[in-house]
Design a protein around this motif. Sequence first.
Motif, PDB file in Angstrom:
ATOM      1  N   ASP A 263       6.700 -10.761  -2.175  1.00 23.14           N
ATOM      2  CA  ASP A 263       5.299  -9.922  -4.025  1.00 23.14           C
ATOM      3  C   ASP A 263       4.701  -9.391  -3.010  1.00 23.14           C
ATOM      4  OD1 ASP A 263       7.360 -10.533  -5.723  1.00 23.14           O
ATOM      5  OD2 ASP A 263       6.335 -12.261  -6.524  1.00 23.14           O
ATOM      6  N   GLN A 264       3.353 -10.189  -2.736  1.00 19.21           N
ATOM      7  CA  GLN A 264       2.674  -9.195  -1.704  1.00 19.21           C
ATOM      8  C   GLN A 264       2.992  -8.398  -0.672  1.00 19.21           C
ATOM      9  OE1 GLN A 264      -0.199  -9.273  -2.784  1.00 19.21           O
ATOM     10  NE2 GLN A 264      -1.305 -11.294  -3.651  1.00 19.21           N
ATOM     11  N   TRP A 265       3.783  -8.755  -0.421  1.00 20.92           N
ATOM     12  CA  TRP A 265       4.474  -8.054   0.716  1.00 20.92           C
ATOM     13  C   TRP A 265       4.990  -6.294   0.679  1.00 20.92           C
ATOM     14  CZ3 TRP A 265       1.732  -9.699   4.420  1.00 20.92           C
ATOM     15  CH2 TRP A 265       1.483  -8.700   5.879  1.00 20.92           C
ATOM     16  N   GLU A 266       5.578  -6.339  -0.427  1.00 13.54           N
ATOM     17  CA  GLU A 266       6.284  -5.082  -1.421  1.00 13.54           C
ATOM     18  C   GLU A 266       4.957  -4.392  -2.035  1.00 13.54           C
ATOM     19  OE1 GLU A 266       9.700  -4.273  -4.890  1.00 13.54           O
ATOM     20  OE2 GLU A 266       8.287  -5.118  -4.885  1.00 13.54           O
ATOM     21  N   LYS A 267       3.797  -5.083  -2.329  1.00 16.80           N
ATOM     22  CA  LYS A 267       2.774  -4.341  -2.696  1.00 16.80           C
ATOM     23  C   LYS A 267       1.746  -3.715  -1.486  1.00 16.80           C
ATOM     24  CE  LYS A 267       1.582  -7.557  -6.749  1.00 16.80           C
ATOM     25  NZ  LYS A 267       0.517  -7.918  -7.099  1.00 16.80           N
ATOM     26  N   LEU A 268       1.985  -4.507  -0.700  1.00 20.56           N
ATOM     27  CA  LEU A 268       1.739  -4.572   0.572  1.00 20.56           C
ATOM     28  C   LEU A 268       2.247  -2.976   1.392  1.00 20.56           C
ATOM     29  CD1 LEU A 268      -0.240  -4.298   3.153  1.00 20.56           C
ATOM     30  CD2 LEU A 268       1.190  -5.738   4.188  1.00 20.56           C
ATOM     31  N   LEU A 269       3.391  -2.303   0.800  1.00 20.74           N
ATOM     32  CA  LEU A 269       3.975  -1.226   1.175  1.00 20.74           C
ATOM     33  C   LEU A 269       3.282  -0.232   0.219  1.00 20.74           C
ATOM     34  CD1 LEU A 269       7.814  -3.535   2.117  1.00 20.74           C
ATOM     35  CD2 LEU A 269       6.031  -2.289   3.350  1.00 20.74           C
ATOM     36  N   LYS A 270       3.677  -0.314  -1.055  1.00 16.46           N
ATOM     37  CA  LYS A 270       3.236  -0.102  -1.622  1.00 16.46           C
ATOM     38  C   LYS A 270       1.964   1.619  -1.330  1.00 16.46           C
ATOM     39  CE  LYS A 270       6.422  -0.998  -5.024  1.00 16.46           C
ATOM     40  NZ  LYS A 270       6.004  -1.924  -6.640  1.00 16.46           N
TER      41      LYS A 270
ATOM     42  N   SER B 281      -4.984  -9.929  -2.256  1.00 10.41           N
ATOM     43  CA  SER B 281      -5.079  -8.830  -3.882  1.00 10.41           C
ATOM     44  C   SER B 281      -6.320  -8.351  -3.918  1.00 10.41           C
ATOM     45  CB  SER B 281      -5.033 -10.671  -4.943  1.00 10.41           C
ATOM     46  OG  SER B 281      -4.167 -11.316  -5.074  1.00 10.41           O
ATOM     47  N   ASP B 282      -7.179  -8.951  -3.343  1.00 10.97           N
ATOM     48  CA  ASP B 282      -8.349  -8.112  -3.057  1.00 10.97           C
ATOM     49  C   ASP B 282      -7.864  -6.795  -1.841  1.00 10.97           C
ATOM     50  OD1 ASP B 282     -10.080  -9.129  -5.498  1.00 10.97           O
ATOM     51  OD2 ASP B 282      -9.645 -11.536  -3.876  1.00 10.97           O
ATOM     52  N   LEU B 283      -7.849  -7.180  -0.852  1.00 11.64           N
ATOM     53  CA  LEU B 283      -7.590  -6.411   0.103  1.00 11.64           C
ATOM     54  C   LEU B 283      -6.649  -5.139   0.100  1.00 11.64           C
ATOM     55  CD1 LEU B 283      -8.122  -6.333   3.295  1.00 11.64           C
ATOM     56  CD2 LEU B 283      -5.549  -7.117   3.399  1.00 11.64           C
ATOM     57  N   LEU B 284      -5.265  -5.743  -0.280  1.00 12.31           N
ATOM     58  CA  LEU B 284      -4.388  -4.683  -1.057  1.00 12.31           C
ATOM     59  C   LEU B 284      -5.566  -2.905  -0.939  1.00 12.31           C
ATOM     60  CD1 LEU B 284      -1.836  -5.736  -2.142  1.00 12.31           C
ATOM     61  CD2 LEU B 284      -1.905  -5.485  -0.156  1.00 12.31           C
ATOM     62  N   PRO B 285      -6.478  -2.724  -2.257  1.00  7.33           N
ATOM     63  CA  PRO B 285      -6.875  -2.424  -2.541  1.00  7.33           C
ATOM     64  C   PRO B 285      -7.738  -0.889  -1.708  1.00  7.33           C
ATOM     65  CG  PRO B 285      -7.202  -4.074  -4.552  1.00  7.33           C
ATOM     66  CD  PRO B 285      -6.894  -4.025  -2.964  1.00  7.33           C
ATOM     67  N   LEU B 286      -8.426  -1.580  -0.433  1.00  5.81           N
ATOM     68  CA  LEU B 286      -9.321  -1.768   0.241  1.00  5.81           C
ATOM     69  C   LEU B 286      -8.325  -0.554   1.551  1.00  5.81           C
ATOM     70  CD1 LEU B 286     -11.809  -3.703   0.868  1.00  5.81           C
ATOM     71  CD2 LEU B 286     -11.464  -1.814  -0.572  1.00  5.81           C
ATOM     72  N   LEU B 287      -7.512  -0.767   2.023  1.00  2.00           N
ATOM     73  CA  LEU B 287      -6.518  -0.547   3.097  1.00  2.00           C
ATOM     74  C   LEU B 287      -6.153   1.370   3.378  1.00  2.00           C
ATOM     75  CD1 LEU B 287      -3.124  -3.171   3.499  1.00  2.00           C
ATOM     76  CD2 LEU B 287      -6.117  -3.447   4.294  1.00  2.00           C
ATOM     77  N   PRO B 288      -5.797   1.298   1.756  1.00  4.77           N
ATOM     78  CA  PRO B 288      -5.469   2.886   1.548  1.00  4.77           C
ATOM     79  C   PRO B 288      -7.143   3.659   2.339  1.00  4.77           C
ATOM     80  CG  PRO B 288      -4.622   2.664  -0.290  1.00  4.77           C
ATOM     81  CD  PRO B 288      -5.441   1.043   0.839  1.00  4.77           C
TER      82      PRO B 288
END
Length: 361
Positions: free
Chosen positions: A163-170, A92-99
């Motif tokens: 659910d989290q992996w779908e968010k990761l893909l996006k 949840s906290d990591l996903l926004p940083l990846l881009p």
Amino acid sequence: TKDKENACDINVGLVSTIPSMLALKWTQPVEELLQKDHSTIKKEDYYPALLRAVTYNKKMIAVPFLNSTMEMYCNLDALKEEGIKEVPNNFSDLLPLLPKLVKKSDQGISRYGLECQVKRYQLVNFIVSQHKDAFFGDQEGGRAGEMTKLICGEDGTLDKFLDQWEKLLKTGAYQPVENKLTEEFAAGKTALAIMSSSKVGSVQGLVKDKFKWSTVPFPKINKEDTSGAAVGGSCLVLFNRGNEKRMMAAWDFMQYLSSPEVQSRIVKKSGYLPTTTGTEKQADLQKFYQENPNYKTALDIMKTSDPLSQEPMDLTYNEINKVITTAMENFCSGKLTKEETKNKIINESNKLLNDWHAANG
């Protein structure tokens, strides 16, 4: 299974193969030998997580050997460039940083934020790490009896992962298919990579002084997850082929391989976990860990993980791995929805288990 004369005395195989090994009448559970007076090693000398890994129906069957955990490798220079001082421990906290970690060139993306291809081992870790009763399959993941079905589709753990992996893909910052992950990470093609701790030595040799890097626990699927990683790797299975002296000589060798002195040498050359608790007390290993903290991450992960977090003894390891790998490739490429991916993993894996039981009685 019939050529007893030419069989080995010690078999090195994956922990998940223990039920198959027990189908051989030659297999000698080590639990009985550990209780003998002359044994130089005791059951409690092994770390709880590794002891659980080689236990079936409450009996220690084999000796853990060359074991590892899943962890995340971080390009610290890439993180620093983007002002990221610490890698979050959950998606949840990591996903926004990846881009922020993505780099683009005329040819496309030259650096991804995260790379990790989900196969059986990766999916199992993301399932069992959610809580101590999160088993991949029934019968406690095949350790309390022969596994007959996957239960991760019934308790919500597979849904939470997808659910989290779908968010990761996006995020557009994720590379879902690996070629040679150690080489790709070392070449700076991904800022973060999730892979086995057994790759530490290879990464160190490839990166050298090109950039600063570190290892950390792999991110939790949910912030509230409590259980931790599942140890992976192999074990030593002892065969009794009717020659008591020969079997006991092989047992002596297995005990030697578990000794702190030998385990310390293995750890320093590989990145594998020490199997016995006395190993980390060795002065040479303590010094090595101080000088090479990336090697110690796996040990810290294992010691803070619940021993119930384990790979399943799933009887059809290779076939289930193929099902999961194919389903996740199709999910990540948009060919399958979350629900279709879940159903494919559950239904096809269960069919494989049903077929195995039908063929083996």
